[in-house]
Design an enzyme around this catalytic site. Structure first.
Site, PDB file in Angstrom:
ATOM      1  CG  ASP A  67      -9.214  -5.277  -3.934  1.00 35.50           C
ATOM      2  OD1 ASP A  67      -8.703  -4.157  -4.053  1.00 35.50           O
ATOM      3  OD2 ASP A  67     -10.170  -5.656  -4.628  1.00 35.50           O
ATOM      4  CE  LYS A  94     -15.147   0.198   9.839  1.00 35.99           C
ATOM      5  NZ  LYS A  94     -14.498   1.254   9.049  1.00 35.99           N
ATOM      6  CB  THR A 110      -0.926   0.031   1.230  1.00 31.33           C
ATOM      7  OG1 THR A 110      -1.808   1.145   1.141  1.00 31.33           O
ATOM      8  CG2 THR A 110      -0.129   0.138   2.518  1.00 31.33           C
ATOM      9  CG  HIS A 111       2.056   3.714  -2.661  1.00 31.42           C
ATOM     10  ND1 HIS A 111       2.025   2.395  -3.064  1.00 31.42           N
ATOM     11  CD2 HIS A 111       3.167   4.251  -3.228  1.00 31.42           C
ATOM     12  CE1 HIS A 111       3.069   2.161  -3.863  1.00 31.42           C
ATOM     13  NE2 HIS A 111       3.768   3.263  -3.972  1.00 31.42           N
TER      14      HIS A 111
END
Length: 208
Positions: free
Chosen positions: A75, A189, A14-15
């Site tokens: 994803d 959550k 990831t970035h």
């Protein structure tokens, strides 16, 4: 027996600094140091897959091959039953990029409105069942891989409620709750989210 990570350093494909922080916190208790593909200067591969699994694997494989380290990618997205599973892998794309104060971002309110508009076209009694999905893909430099899938089922509501979440959280009410993801305390959550479900499976197999 699935292959173990077997390394103290894991590349997170990831970035996104926020995603790196979240995943690092989840894996820290197991002695895993997480570094991002962005910090290594690795390019982001085009997400050309048509499923969450395909896109997660694309990102994990690219990071593992470029870094020579074990890589983890995720994803995720929202599927709506009445919309034949859409937006699905195109969840983020429905929030078209806009320019806010000079920085590119995504217009999530517009994306939520798009989903709601499509549901309303189907009538007042439309099925609002939906689910968030998360796929975690582990990839080794030699090509081996492992997949972990998580799901959080719920229903969509309108108008959006809450300010604690992101993306489609303000319109998603998880099963067994009356509050949206964006109204729940983040710790509540995270305990029931699609990502928590997927990470629970990864942890059980990799560190159990």
């Amino acid at each position: 027996m699935t292959r173990r990570i077997g390394s103290s350093t894991l590349v997170i494909a990831t970035h996104n600094a926020g995603k790196l922080k979240e995943i690092s916190a989840l894996l820290e208790p197991y002695g895993v140091k997480c570094i991002s593909a962005g910090s290594l200067g690795l390019p982001e591969p085009a997400e050309t897959g048509t499923t969450f699994v395909q896109n997660a694997l694309l990102k994990a494989r690219a990071a593992a091959e470029a870094s020579g380290l074990v890589a983890l990618a995720d994803d995720s997205g929202l599927s709506v039953d009445a919309l034949d599973g859409r937006p699905g892998v195109y969840t983020a794309d429905w929030a078209e990029r806009q320019w806010f104060e000079g920085d590119p971002g995504r217009d999530w309110f517009m994306a939520m409105g798009k989903v709601e508009g499509m549901l309303q076209q189907k009538g007042a009694n439309v099925d609002r069942s939906s689910a968030f999905h998360c796929v975690l893909a582990l990839a080794w430099p030699d090509g081996e891989q492992a997949i972990y899938e998580g799901t959080a089922k719920g229903t969509l509501t309108w108008p959006p409620r809450g300010t604690l979440g992101f993306g489609y959280d303000p319109v998603f009410v998880p099963e067994g709750r009356e509050q949206t993801f964006a109204e729940l305390d983040p710790s509540d959550k995270h305990a029931i989210s699609h990502r928590a479900d997927a990470f629970g499976k990864l942890v059980a197999e990799q560190f159990g």
